[in-house]
Design a protein around this motif. Sequence first.
Motif, PDB file in Angstrom:
ATOM      1  N   SER A  12      18.298  48.772  44.584  1.00 20.68           N
ATOM      2  CA  SER A  12      18.392  48.713  46.039  1.00 20.68           C
ATOM      3  C   SER A  12      19.642  49.416  46.548  1.00 20.68           C
ATOM      4  CB  SER A  12      18.409  47.260  46.517  1.00 20.68           C
ATOM      5  OG  SER A  12      17.215  46.628  46.169  1.00 20.68           O
ATOM      6  N   PHE A  13      20.740  49.295  45.801  1.00 18.66           N
ATOM      7  CA  PHE A  13      21.973  49.968  46.200  1.00 18.66           C
ATOM      8  C   PHE A  13      22.893  50.156  45.001  1.00 18.66           C
ATOM      9  CE2 PHE A  13      22.610  45.436  46.948  1.00 18.66           C
ATOM     10  CZ  PHE A  13      23.778  45.181  46.256  1.00 18.66           C
ATOM     11  N   ILE A  14      23.780  51.148  45.136  1.00 27.71           N
ATOM     12  CA  ILE A  14      24.825  51.413  44.146  1.00 27.71           C
ATOM     13  C   ILE A  14      26.125  51.557  44.915  1.00 27.71           C
ATOM     14  CG2 ILE A  14      25.707  53.030  42.417  1.00 27.71           C
ATOM     15  CD1 ILE A  14      22.791  53.811  41.837  1.00 27.71           C
ATOM     16  N   LEU A  15      27.146  50.847  44.455  1.00 28.32           N
ATOM     17  CA  LEU A  15      28.460  50.902  45.095  1.00 28.32           C
ATOM     18  C   LEU A  15      29.515  51.278  44.059  1.00 28.32           C
ATOM     19  CD1 LEU A  15      28.341  47.474  46.977  1.00 28.32           C
ATOM     20  CD2 LEU A  15      27.727  49.698  47.907  1.00 28.32           C
ATOM     21  N   MET A  16      30.486  52.055  44.478  1.00 33.09           N
ATOM     22  CA  MET A  16      31.672  52.319  43.669  1.00 33.09           C
ATOM     23  C   MET A  16      32.851  51.840  44.493  1.00 33.09           C
ATOM     24  SD  MET A  16      30.864  56.043  42.090  1.00 33.09           S
ATOM     25  CE  MET A  16      29.209  56.401  41.511  1.00 33.09           C
ATOM     26  N   VAL A  17      33.610  50.903  43.932  1.00 34.76           N
ATOM     27  CA  VAL A  17      34.634  50.179  44.676  1.00 34.76           C
ATOM     28  C   VAL A  17      35.929  50.167  43.874  1.00 34.76           C
ATOM     29  CG1 VAL A  17      35.176  47.923  45.676  1.00 34.76           C
ATOM     30  CG2 VAL A  17      32.818  48.698  45.624  1.00 34.76           C
ATOM     31  N   ASN A  18      37.078  50.279  44.568  1.00 36.40           N
ATOM     32  CA  ASN A  18      38.349  50.179  43.849  1.00 36.40           C
ATOM     33  C   ASN A  18      38.770  48.716  43.724  1.00 36.40           C
ATOM     34  OD1 ASN A  18      39.493  49.437  46.316  1.00 36.40           O
ATOM     35  ND2 ASN A  18      40.617  51.349  46.574  1.00 36.40           N
ATOM     36  N   LYS A  19      39.887  48.470  43.034  1.00 28.90           N
ATOM     37  CA  LYS A  19      40.338  47.100  42.775  1.00 28.90           C
ATOM     38  C   LYS A  19      40.769  46.375  44.043  1.00 28.90           C
ATOM     39  CE  LYS A  19      43.405  47.964  39.554  1.00 28.90           C
ATOM     40  NZ  LYS A  19      44.385  47.833  38.464  1.00 28.90           N
ATOM     41  N   GLN A  20      41.075  47.114  45.101  1.00 26.03           N
ATOM     42  CA  GLN A  20      41.465  46.500  46.360  1.00 26.03           C
ATOM     43  C   GLN A  20      40.253  46.121  47.212  1.00 26.03           C
ATOM     44  OE1 GLN A  20      43.067  49.498  45.281  1.00 26.03           O
ATOM     45  NE2 GLN A  20      44.555  48.118  44.357  1.00 26.03           N
ATOM     46  N   GLY A  21      39.053  46.474  46.742  1.00 24.19           N
ATOM     47  CA  GLY A  21      37.831  46.123  47.458  1.00 24.19           C
ATOM     48  C   GLY A  21      37.369  47.170  48.447  1.00 24.19           C
ATOM     49  N   GLN A  22      37.963  48.368  48.398  1.00 23.35           N
ATOM     50  CA  GLN A  22      37.558  49.440  49.301  1.00 23.35           C
ATOM     51  C   GLN A  22      36.392  50.212  48.688  1.00 23.35           C
ATOM     52  OE1 GLN A  22      41.455  51.165  49.059  1.00 23.35           O
ATOM     53  NE2 GLN A  22      41.888  50.647  51.206  1.00 23.35           N
ATOM     54  N   PHE A  75      35.111  49.605  40.160  1.00 25.69           N
ATOM     55  CA  PHE A  75      33.970  48.742  39.894  1.00 25.69           C
ATOM     56  C   PHE A  75      32.713  49.515  40.265  1.00 25.69           C
ATOM     57  CE2 PHE A  75      37.255  45.595  40.102  1.00 25.69           C
ATOM     58  CZ  PHE A  75      36.813  44.544  39.322  1.00 25.69           C
ATOM     59  N   PHE A  76      31.749  49.539  39.367  1.00 17.63           N
ATOM     60  CA  PHE A  76      30.439  50.143  39.612  1.00 17.63           C
ATOM     61  C   PHE A  76      29.465  48.983  39.784  1.00 17.63           C
ATOM     62  CE2 PHE A  76      32.948  53.334  37.635  1.00 17.63           C
ATOM     63  CZ  PHE A  76      32.509  54.536  38.152  1.00 17.63           C
ATOM     64  N   ILE A  77      28.864  48.867  40.960  1.00 13.11           N
ATOM     65  CA  ILE A  77      28.023  47.729  41.296  1.00 13.11           C
ATOM     66  C   ILE A  77      26.620  48.219  41.616  1.00 13.11           C
ATOM     67  CG2 ILE A  77      27.726  45.778  42.870  1.00 13.11           C
ATOM     68  CD1 ILE A  77      30.771  45.992  43.458  1.00 13.11           C
ATOM     69  N   VAL A  78      25.620  47.619  40.958  1.00 11.42           N
ATOM     70  CA  VAL A  78      24.212  47.960  41.194  1.00 11.42           C
ATOM     71  C   VAL A  78      23.500  46.702  41.667  1.00 11.42           C
ATOM     72  CG1 VAL A  78      22.074  48.749  40.129  1.00 11.42           C
ATOM     73  CG2 VAL A  78      24.234  49.758  39.433  1.00 11.42           C
ATOM     74  N   GLY A  79      22.752  46.825  42.752  1.00 11.66           N
ATOM     75  CA  GLY A  79      21.972  45.702  43.262  1.00 11.66           C
ATOM     76  C   GLY A  79      20.493  45.984  43.141  1.00 11.66           C
ATOM     77  N   THR A  80      19.733  45.023  42.632  1.00 12.46           N
ATOM     78  CA  THR A  80      18.290  45.168  42.492  1.00 12.46           C
ATOM     79  C   THR A  80      17.594  44.018  43.203  1.00 12.46           C
ATOM     80  OG1 THR A  80      18.142  43.893  40.451  1.00 12.46           O
ATOM     81  CG2 THR A  80      18.577  46.242  40.220  1.00 12.46           C
TER      82      THR A  80
END
Length: 169
Positions: A12-22, A75-80
């Motif tokens: 559903s989505f892919i996010l790439m996020v730094n340690k500060q949450g941006q 952080f590499f985040i995948v949502g399904t």
Amino acid sequence: FFPTQKRSKMISFILMVNKQGQTRMSSYYQWMPMEERVALESEIIRKCLSRSELQCSFLEYRGFKVIYRRYASLFFIVGTTADIDAGKGAENNENEMGMLEFIHSLVETMDKWAGSICELDIMYQLEEVHFLLDEMVMNGYIVETNKANILRPIDLLEREAKTADGMFR
């Protein structure tokens, strides 16, 4: 693909996020209003960043199965989600280990493309990162994991840009 066959939306989505949450990069394969995206992103990022390294990399949140992995400062985040055609309340049978392997393949491909991938590579070459991701995922389905096949079109674009009479000059 047969018209009568039911297909599930893998990603559903892919996010790439730094340690500060941006959020440094986001790609959505399921439509949702912008307000909902912003709220969902901030909540999922907060949940992922607050977990310790001893906890597993899977969580369920608001109907999404979230799989994440930390590489250095990113952080590499995948949502399904569950099969759309299965109806409301259907079980999400997505293979978490397969998604972790996909994340690893994405990071390895980005490493091969940019040397050692870092936050600045994503920030300053966002278009190329989206292009690379589009070579791997199409409409929420993983279509390619071979690094050479993924990087070939990007390499051709970069080579064409360097030629004196290139169309991207």
